[in-house]
Design a protein around this motif. Structure first.
Motif, PDB file in Angstrom:
ATOM      1  N   LEU A 163      23.463 -62.594   4.502  1.00 45.80           N
ATOM      2  CA  LEU A 163      22.758 -62.431   3.224  1.00 45.80           C
ATOM      3  C   LEU A 163      23.756 -62.316   2.074  1.00 45.80           C
ATOM      4  O   LEU A 163      23.530 -62.854   0.989  1.00 45.80           O
ATOM      5  CB  LEU A 163      21.858 -61.188   3.269  1.00 45.80           C
ATOM      6  N   ALA A 164      24.876 -61.619   2.335  1.00 45.61           N
ATOM      7  CA  ALA A 164      25.891 -61.449   1.279  1.00 45.61           C
ATOM      8  C   ALA A 164      26.509 -62.791   0.888  1.00 45.61           C
ATOM      9  O   ALA A 164      26.730 -63.071  -0.292  1.00 45.61           O
ATOM     10  CB  ALA A 164      26.979 -60.487   1.750  1.00 45.61           C
ATOM     11  N   PHE A 165      26.771 -63.635   1.893  1.00 46.31           N
ATOM     12  CA  PHE A 165      27.365 -64.948   1.624  1.00 46.31           C
ATOM     13  C   PHE A 165      26.430 -65.772   0.732  1.00 46.31           C
ATOM     14  O   PHE A 165      26.862 -66.362  -0.269  1.00 46.31           O
ATOM     15  CB  PHE A 165      27.611 -65.674   2.948  1.00 46.31           C
ATOM     16  N   VAL A 166      25.147 -65.791   1.098  1.00 49.06           N
ATOM     17  CA  VAL A 166      24.182 -66.566   0.310  1.00 49.06           C
ATOM     18  C   VAL A 166      23.997 -65.915  -1.061  1.00 49.06           C
ATOM     19  O   VAL A 166      23.849 -66.606  -2.075  1.00 49.06           O
ATOM     20  CB  VAL A 166      22.842 -66.678   1.065  1.00 49.06           C
ATOM     21  N   TRP A 167      24.046 -64.594  -1.107  1.00 40.03           N
ATOM     22  CA  TRP A 167      23.902 -63.872  -2.378  1.00 40.03           C
ATOM     23  C   TRP A 167      24.999 -64.294  -3.360  1.00 40.03           C
ATOM     24  O   TRP A 167      24.735 -64.526  -4.536  1.00 40.03           O
ATOM     25  CB  TRP A 167      23.952 -62.364  -2.115  1.00 40.03           C
ATOM     26  N   ILE A 168      26.238 -64.395  -2.848  1.00 37.92           N
ATOM     27  CA  ILE A 168      27.349 -64.794  -3.720  1.00 37.92           C
ATOM     28  C   ILE A 168      27.066 -66.150  -4.352  1.00 37.92           C
ATOM     29  O   ILE A 168      27.285 -66.363  -5.544  1.00 37.92           O
ATOM     30  CB  ILE A 168      28.675 -64.845  -2.915  1.00 37.92           C
ATOM     31  N   GLU A 169      26.508 -67.056  -3.531  1.00 39.97           N
ATOM     32  CA  GLU A 169      26.306 -68.415  -4.032  1.00 39.97           C
ATOM     33  C   GLU A 169      25.096 -68.527  -4.956  1.00 39.97           C
ATOM     34  O   GLU A 169      25.185 -69.100  -6.031  1.00 39.97           O
ATOM     35  CB  GLU A 169      26.166 -69.356  -2.827  1.00 39.97           C
ATOM     36  N   VAL A 170      23.959 -67.992  -4.522  1.00 46.79           N
ATOM     37  CA  VAL A 170      22.733 -68.256  -5.293  1.00 46.79           C
ATOM     38  C   VAL A 170      22.360 -67.139  -6.276  1.00 46.79           C
ATOM     39  O   VAL A 170      21.534 -67.353  -7.147  1.00 46.79           O
ATOM     40  CB  VAL A 170      21.519 -68.551  -4.367  1.00 46.79           C
ATOM     41  N   ARG A 189      24.781 -67.450 -10.311  1.00 43.06           N
ATOM     42  CA  ARG A 189      23.851 -67.867 -11.363  1.00 43.06           C
ATOM     43  C   ARG A 189      24.202 -67.121 -12.648  1.00 43.06           C
ATOM     44  O   ARG A 189      24.121 -65.901 -12.716  1.00 43.06           O
ATOM     45  CB  ARG A 189      22.418 -67.527 -10.941  1.00 43.06           C
ATOM     46  N   THR A 190      24.554 -67.903 -13.668  1.00 43.50           N
ATOM     47  CA  THR A 190      24.996 -67.240 -14.901  1.00 43.50           C
ATOM     48  C   THR A 190      23.924 -67.223 -15.979  1.00 43.50           C
ATOM     49  O   THR A 190      24.062 -66.563 -16.988  1.00 43.50           O
ATOM     50  CB  THR A 190      26.253 -67.936 -15.459  1.00 43.50           C
ATOM     51  N   SER A 191      22.850 -67.985 -15.800  1.00 44.45           N
ATOM     52  CA  SER A 191      21.726 -67.915 -16.728  1.00 44.45           C
ATOM     53  C   SER A 191      20.472 -68.338 -15.996  1.00 44.45           C
ATOM     54  O   SER A 191      20.544 -68.805 -14.863  1.00 44.45           O
ATOM     55  CB  SER A 191      21.952 -68.817 -17.942  1.00 44.45           C
ATOM     56  N   ILE A 192      19.323 -68.177 -16.634  1.00 48.49           N
ATOM     57  CA  ILE A 192      18.055 -68.466 -15.963  1.00 48.49           C
ATOM     58  C   ILE A 192      17.933 -69.954 -15.637  1.00 48.49           C
ATOM     59  O   ILE A 192      17.172 -70.351 -14.782  1.00 48.49           O
ATOM     60  CB  ILE A 192      16.868 -67.978 -16.840  1.00 48.49           C
ATOM     61  N   VAL A 193      18.722 -70.801 -16.306  1.00 50.56           N
ATOM     62  CA  VAL A 193      18.607 -72.238 -16.048  1.00 50.56           C
ATOM     63  C   VAL A 193      19.853 -72.865 -15.426  1.00 50.56           C
ATOM     64  O   VAL A 193      19.819 -74.009 -15.001  1.00 50.56           O
ATOM     65  CB  VAL A 193      18.281 -73.024 -17.349  1.00 50.56           C
ATOM     66  N   SER A 194      20.956 -72.152 -15.346  1.00 57.37           N
ATOM     67  CA  SER A 194      22.131 -72.824 -14.797  1.00 57.37           C
ATOM     68  C   SER A 194      22.886 -71.973 -13.784  1.00 57.37           C
ATOM     69  O   SER A 194      22.836 -70.754 -13.816  1.00 57.37           O
ATOM     70  CB  SER A 194      23.086 -73.218 -15.931  1.00 57.37           C
ATOM     71  N   VAL A 195      23.546 -72.690 -12.893  1.00 57.83           N
ATOM     72  CA  VAL A 195      24.377 -72.053 -11.886  1.00 57.83           C
ATOM     73  C   VAL A 195      25.792 -72.528 -12.134  1.00 57.83           C
ATOM     74  O   VAL A 195      26.030 -73.709 -12.312  1.00 57.83           O
ATOM     75  CB  VAL A 195      23.932 -72.490 -10.484  1.00 57.83           C
ATOM     76  N   ASP A 196      26.721 -71.607 -12.204  1.00 57.28           N
ATOM     77  CA  ASP A 196      28.076 -72.015 -12.512  1.00 57.28           C
ATOM     78  C   ASP A 196      29.031 -71.168 -11.695  1.00 57.28           C
ATOM     79  O   ASP A 196      29.819 -70.413 -12.228  1.00 57.28           O
ATOM     80  CB  ASP A 196      28.333 -71.850 -14.020  1.00 57.28           C
ATOM     81  N   ILE A 197      28.926 -71.312 -10.388  1.00 59.09           N
ATOM     82  CA  ILE A 197      29.753 -70.475  -9.523  1.00 59.09           C
ATOM     83  C   ILE A 197      31.227 -70.812  -9.728  1.00 59.09           C
ATOM     84  O   ILE A 197      31.601 -71.978  -9.846  1.00 59.09           O
ATOM     85  CB  ILE A 197      29.314 -70.616  -8.052  1.00 59.09           C
ATOM     86  N   ASP A 198      32.023 -69.773  -9.773  1.00 61.82           N
ATOM     87  CA  ASP A 198      33.436 -69.914 -10.105  1.00 61.82           C
ATOM     88  C   ASP A 198      34.255 -70.055  -8.816  1.00 61.82           C
ATOM     89  O   ASP A 198      34.246 -69.152  -7.976  1.00 61.82           O
ATOM     90  CB  ASP A 198      33.842 -68.649 -10.887  1.00 61.82           C
ATOM     91  N   PRO A 199      34.985 -71.166  -8.660  1.00 64.40           N
ATOM     92  CA  PRO A 199      35.785 -71.351  -7.436  1.00 64.40           C
ATOM     93  C   PRO A 199      36.781 -70.205  -7.222  1.00 64.40           C
ATOM     94  O   PRO A 199      37.079 -69.838  -6.087  1.00 64.40           O
ATOM     95  CB  PRO A 199      36.522 -72.670  -7.692  1.00 64.40           C
ATOM     96  N   THR A 243      21.508 -76.085  -2.589  1.00 66.18           N
ATOM     97  CA  THR A 243      20.817 -76.818  -3.634  1.00 66.18           C
ATOM     98  C   THR A 243      21.203 -76.355  -5.026  1.00 66.18           C
ATOM     99  O   THR A 243      21.163 -77.129  -5.962  1.00 66.18           O
ATOM    100  CB  THR A 243      19.307 -76.669  -3.506  1.00 66.18           C
ATOM    101  N   SER A 244      21.564 -75.089  -5.169  1.00 61.81           N
ATOM    102  CA  SER A 244      21.762 -74.592  -6.512  1.00 61.81           C
ATOM    103  C   SER A 244      23.141 -74.921  -7.074  1.00 61.81           C
ATOM    104  O   SER A 244      23.380 -74.716  -8.239  1.00 61.81           O
ATOM    105  CB  SER A 244      21.547 -73.083  -6.541  1.00 61.81           C
TER     106      SER A 244
END
Lengths: 464, 40
Positions: free
Chosen positions: A166-173, A177-187, A2-3
């Motif tokens: 847990l590590a896999f999900v940690w990487i994603e969520v 997460r680069t700020s309190i309001v946005s997620v910008d995971i880097d490919p 979702t994120s």
């Protein structure tokens, strides 16, 4: 998940006939009614035996033949390679890069959904297993003997897989997460993580053997295989067979750490759903508290999310263990350890229900992107149009907000009823007197009602 | 005016209620059985 910032923003508002919380009450009543129906009508274990029936000999031979296995393995390796290459060389825009949707949506959600129906469909496509088997075959051909491996420590069980999950999900969520309001995971970061995980997995396969590591330590084999235990097809002694649905799950949690894997799955989904909903206010409070103490904003955010993620894991584990502890009070109960291990598999349908409830709409929306423009232009650089579908867009009208909500409620109720059924069945093994078995299951009923209401609460806040 | 501006913050209680009812039922039933066992 979702994120990732590509699907949920366009969801329309719900228009439900009754308040969302009344669905939780109705779901609880369904569970209680199911519990009493099971108590009255189900007096002998039904799932301990898989009731295997062989599939046609020719079909089995074709599907398990060496060329078919080589083809599936090669496809797995090729697609992993495309995902890594796209991550390293493609656009940084997460919604236009093949890597993110392929790894976090198509594989991460697709394999559990299909495995839960058909059996373990990841195993033939597992790229690391394919590479490991080819390398093992090469070693045998050159050295004239099988490679020697260390004995896998019994105590380690499935703990590496639980931590990997847990590590896999940690990487994603969390990391993404680069700020309190946005997620910008880097490919690019995801591609590097995939390379590191590949090196680690292949090294572990050299140390412990390919099949041993896939059975216990390799995160994705264990995770997808867990859902595969609910499905109707299995393989044994080189033959495919059909089995009673859910029956293979009863023999899944036989090694240490199995409960941790399924609890990690429920916790990871819960945290992902609650991060921007039910836990949002708490996360903001802790984040502010940490940042006021001189920790950099990004580090404070990641630390806060990590704390909440671990707390979610602890909370889910606590609810399950309280249920197990309650069962111990029934006369004739086995040891706490045996009960904990013996009832772990009853959480598998719940983990699946949480996945469906939280990600079903996301999966439907994002797979439209996967099989159109991401396939035609994997790098997202607008330089290729391999299948002529690069200009397609995601149609968010295929699912209304109400349809999504009803699917979510149905998934949670059905998943928990199946969980109750598996728990009742296992209780009849430990307490042959069905009255004691029923008494023991009052506690699992409380666990199921708790997980159902918690799941619906998370969804109602996220949807609201 | 009724102080309902923050009522939404307490909606979680409505989700907790079914769990509380089931747990209360279990505890009550377990205590009753325990008493019966002592009387026998």
């Amino acid at each position: 998940m979702t994120s990732l910032p590509f699907a949920h923003a366009l969801a329309s508002r719900q228009d439900l006939p009754i308040p969302a919380w009344l669905f939780a009450w109705a779901a609880s009543i369904v569970l209680i009614a199911s519990f009493f129906a099971l108590s009255a009508a189900w007096r002998k274990p039904q799932f301990e035996d898989e009731h295997r029936r062989s599939l046609g000999e020719r079909l089995s031979a074709v599907l398990l033949s060496l060329p078919t296995q080589a083809l599936c393995g090669a496809l797995g390796v090729f697609l992993l390679g495309v995902a890594i290459y796209s991550g390293l060389r493609g656009t940084e825009a997460p919604d236009r890069n093949f890597a993110l949707t392929f790894l976090f949506v198509t594989c991460w959600l697709g394999f559990p959904f299909f495995s839960a129906v058909l059996g373990d469909v990841f195993r033939p496509f597992n790229p690391w297993r394919a590479v490991g088997r080819v390398a093992g075959g090469g070693f045998r051909a050159i050295a004239g003997q099988r490679a020697a491996h260390l004995d896998y420590p019994e105590w380690l069980g499935r703990w590496p897989a639980a931590i990997g999950l847990l590590a896999f999900v940690w990487i994603e969520v969390v990391y993404g997460r680069t700020s309190i309001v946005s997620v910008d995971i880097d490919p690019h970061a995801v591609a590097i993580a995939a390379l590191v995980y590949s090196a680690y997995t292949l090294a572990m396969m050299i140390v412990f053997g390919v099949e041993e590591w896939c059975e216990k330590g390799e995160t994705f084999s264990v995770y997808f295989g867990m859902f595969g235990r609910l499905g109707i097809f299995g393989e044994r002694d080189g033959r495919l067979y059909r089995r009673r649905p859910f029956s293979a799950a009863t023999k899944w949690a036989t090694v240490p750490g199995s409960a941790a894997v399924v609890i990690a799955s429920i916790a990871a989904t819960s945290f992902d759903g609650a991060q921007d909903g039910a836990f949002k206010a708490g996360i903001e409070d802790v984040f502010e508290w940490l940042s006021e103490r001189g920790i950099s904003l990004l580090e404070a955010l990641r630390l806060t999310d990590t704390i909440f993620m671990l707390l979610t894991f602890a909370g889910v584990a606590l609810v399950f263990l309280l249920g197990v502890r309650g069962m111990r009070t029934v006369p004739g109960a086995p040891s706490f350890k045996k009960l904990r291990r013996g009832f772990s598999h009853t959480l598998i349908p719940i983990a699946l229900a949480y996945l469906v409830a939280h990600y079903f709409s996301f999966f439907v929306f994002q797979e439209q992107a996967q099989f159109t423009y991401l396939l035609s232009d994997p790098l997202g650089t607008a330089h290729t149009n391999l299948f002529g579908t690069v200009n397609y867009t995601v149609d968010y009208r295929v699912l209304s907000a109400n349809t999504i909500w009803y699917v979510q409620v149905a998934a949670l109720v059905i998943g928990h009823v199946i969980g109750l059924m598996l728990a009742h069945d296992r209780a009849l093994v430990y307490w042959p007197d069905y009255k004691k078995a029923t008494a023991s299951q009052y506690w699992m009923l409380a666990v199921m009602v708790a997980f159902t209401c918690f799941g619906l609460y998370l969804l109602s806040v996220a949807n609201g | 005016m009724l102080p309902v501006a923050h009522v939404g913050h307490y909606l979680w209680a409505l989700y907790l209620l079914p769990v509380a009812i089931v747990v209360a039922g279990i505890v009550k039933s377990a205590r009753a059985q325990h008493r019966e066992g002592e009387e026998d």
